[in-house]
Write a protein that holds these residues in place. Structure first.
Motif, PDB file in Angstrom:
ATOM      1  N   ASN A  90       0.832  -1.211   0.000  1.00  0.00           N
ATOM      2  CA  ASN A  90       0.000   0.000   0.000  1.00  0.00           C
ATOM      3  C   ASN A  90       0.866   1.260   0.000  1.00  0.00           C
ATOM      4  O   ASN A  90       2.016   1.228   0.423  1.00  0.00           O
ATOM      5  N   ASN A 128      -6.208  -3.051   9.554  1.00  0.00           N
ATOM      6  CA  ASN A 128      -7.023  -3.374   8.371  1.00  0.00           C
ATOM      7  C   ASN A 128      -8.255  -2.482   8.293  1.00  0.00           C
ATOM      8  O   ASN A 128      -8.636  -2.034   7.210  1.00  0.00           O
ATOM      9  N   ASN A 129      -8.877  -2.225   9.450  1.00  0.00           N
ATOM     10  CA  ASN A 129     -10.049  -1.334   9.500  1.00  0.00           C
ATOM     11  C   ASN A 129      -9.680   0.059   9.031  1.00  0.00           C
ATOM     12  O   ASN A 129     -10.422   0.692   8.275  1.00  0.00           O
ATOM     13  N   LYS A 177      -9.191  -0.044   5.294  1.00  0.00           N
ATOM     14  CA  LYS A 177     -10.436  -0.284   4.540  1.00  0.00           C
ATOM     15  C   LYS A 177     -11.411   0.889   4.641  1.00  0.00           C
ATOM     16  O   LYS A 177     -12.021   1.283   3.661  1.00  0.00           O
ATOM     17  N   HIS A 178     -11.613   1.404   5.871  1.00  0.00           N
ATOM     18  CA  HIS A 178     -12.712   2.351   6.079  1.00  0.00           C
ATOM     19  C   HIS A 178     -12.295   3.801   6.317  1.00  0.00           C
ATOM     20  O   HIS A 178     -13.107   4.704   6.144  1.00  0.00           O
TER      21      HIS A 178
END
Lengths: 231, 287
Positions: free
Chosen positions: B153, B186-187, B190-191
């Protein structure tokens, strides 16, 4: 004039204490601001009305006047206010509806009982105590207390009953009405102006428990916390 | 006169009996209420223990299943792929000797595809079982995780620990912290639409704290709780923490983004060193 009252107090110390001890819970309710709870507000009114009636009865008794009419008139007023307290405490709608019906029914019943027990209602000198109303009041109040106990056991919302103010109020009333329930109908025959029958210690028991009741109510109000009331 | 005396006695006895009953009733209500409360508390404790046990078992099963899949990938598919690569190498030599350029090109492409598949299988296997965590500990595992993320990323991830010599903790505790960190990061990716994530690990005598801060859009934790919007991720974090008596707090920093702070009480680790774990030993894991 004051001598008459002092002499009466000395002759009947227990009855006199029972009259003036009502000042203790009244003071505590005002200090602890327990009147913010609607039930305790009604309890305050009940205690004030009781004090007024008791003082009037005390004054009449000291002056050798028949005060039974005050006792009789106090019955429906006391019941209305005591049962009103339970109205705010019950969570069941059925109980609340039954309570309102009992208030109206009991008022009519007491008026009938006063008229039934006294053939000549205008003759206050020979006025006699009601035959059934005080006992029925006791039965109704004990029933309300039992229903309230049933609700608190069922709901399990109060972790410690000893620090729950209304439990003390109920316990005090339960003891007072239990002590009076059998004696009340007998007063119709014994507490007469011309033919007084002395029941001795038996007659003093309700008075003693009236004092105990006031003490219990005071303990309950002592545990009341205005700060934690909303919780 | 005699009747009057009898009446007095009868009234006295009846009143005393009634009073005794009233006393008994008050005592009964107090006793019964106390007993019911104790019983309710006992039942609630049993329920809590049972739920905790269930959660523990579920998470253990999940870890066991992850290991089993990783084991199968490594032992079966990994071996098969290695053999395929060897065979392709041999075939490549034969095709190369024939001098057919088109066949040689197809062969090389097949070889590179197999190599790529082997790399993917290794990555999936490593993701399934954090072998670095078991071998070298939490700090190394987090650093490895960050390194992998930064490769994939366009993110700036920083990691700080309040001590360089982070003592090894129990297997269950380390795995819990690692999984929570994974989920929170990860949250955020992702968000939160964030560009920077800051991970902090703090240890003191009583608790181990893990803080994950991002500079993304942020969220209102109260709203999420009130509206039951907590997804499986947040619920999973809470479930994992419940097993180790941990807590998690979500904050909304004034400068934006979001901050999650998980705390786990320290559990004394036994002096005996745990046997080094084989990455994919085929056995039930008791975390």
């Amino acid at each position: 004039m004051l001598e008459i009252y002092i002499s009466y107090c000395l002759k009947n110390p227990i009855s006199s204490i029972a009259v003036f001890i009502t000042l203790l819970p009244i003071t505590l309710i005002l200090i602890k601001k327990a009147y913010i709870d609607p039930s305790f507000k009604l309890l305050l009114f009940y205690l004030i009305v009781k004090l007024i009636i008791d003082i009037l009865m005390f004054q009449s008794a000291a002056r050798h006047r028949n005060n039974i009419i005050l006792f009789n008139l106090g019955i429906p007023i006391n019941y209305a206010m005591l049962s009103g307290m339970f109205y705010f405490k019950f969570s069941s709608r059925v109980f609340k509806r039954g309570l309102i019906a009992s208030m109206i029914g009991f008022l009519i019943f007491t008026l009938w009982d006063i008229l039934n027990s006294n053939a000549e209602i205008s003759d206050l000198h020979n006025h006699r105590a009601v035959l059934f109303a005080k006992t029925v009041e006791g039965v109704l109040i004990i029933t309300l207390i039992l229903l309230f106990f049933y609700e608190i056991i069922k709901s399990l919302k109060i972790p410690n009953l000893l620090t729950f103010p209304f439990f003390w109020v109920c316990s005090g009333l339960l003891l007072y009405y239990s002590s009076f329930i059998f004696i009340a109908p007998v007063l119709h025959y014994t507490a007469t102006w011309n033919n007084l029958v002395d029941l001795g210690i038996t007659e003093t028991i309700p008075t003693i428990f009236e004092i105990v009741c006031a003490m219990f109510i005071s303990v309950g109000i002592y545990h009341f916390s205005a700060r934690d009331y909303a919780k | 006169m005699q009747n009057s005396e009898e009446l007095k006695w009868a009234l006295l006895v009846a009143s005393l009996a009634m009073l005794t009953m009233a006393f008994c009733l008050i005592s009964f209500v107090m006793y019964y209420q106390k007993r019911r409360f104790e019983e309710e508390k006992r039942i609630s404790d049993i329920e809590k223990t049972y739920n905790r046990l269930l959660l523990d078992t579920a998470l253990n099963s999940e870890e066991t299943e992850r290991r089993r899949i990783a084991q199968d990938l490594h032992d079966d598919i990994g071996t098969m792929l290695s053999l395929t690569k060897l065979s392709l190498n041999q075939l490549g030599k034969i095709v190369g000797s024939t001098g057919n350029e088109k066949e040689d090109q197809i062969m090389k492409k097949s070889q590179s595809l197999v190599e790529e598949t082997i790399i993917h299988v290794r990555r999936i296997t490593r993701d399934l079982v954090p072998t670095t965590l078991e071998r070298f500990g939490l700090i190394e595992a987090i650093e490895e995780f960050i390194h992998k993320l930064e490769e994939d990323n366009n993110l700036a991830i920083t990691f700080q620990a309040n001590t360089e010599d982070f003592p090894r903790q129990g297997q269950k505790l380390e795995l819990t912290l690692y999984r929570i960190m994974q989920e929170l990061v990860n949250n955020a990716i992702k968000h939160a639409s964030c560009s920077q994530i800051d991970i902090r690990l703090e240890i003191n005598d009583d608790v181990i704290g893990l803080k994950v801060i991002d500079n993304g859009v942020g969220f209102d934790p109260e709203k999420i709780k009130e509206n039951n919007l907590a997804g499986l991720g947040l619920l999973g974090i809470e479930s994992r923490l419940a097993i180790v008596d941990g807590t998690v707090q979500y904050e909304k920093p004034k400068m934006g983004g979001s901050c999650a702070y998980a705390q786990i009480p320290m559990v004394p680790v036994s002096d005996s060193k745990p046997e080094p774990l084989h990455p994919f030993r085929r056995e039930r894991v008791n975390i």
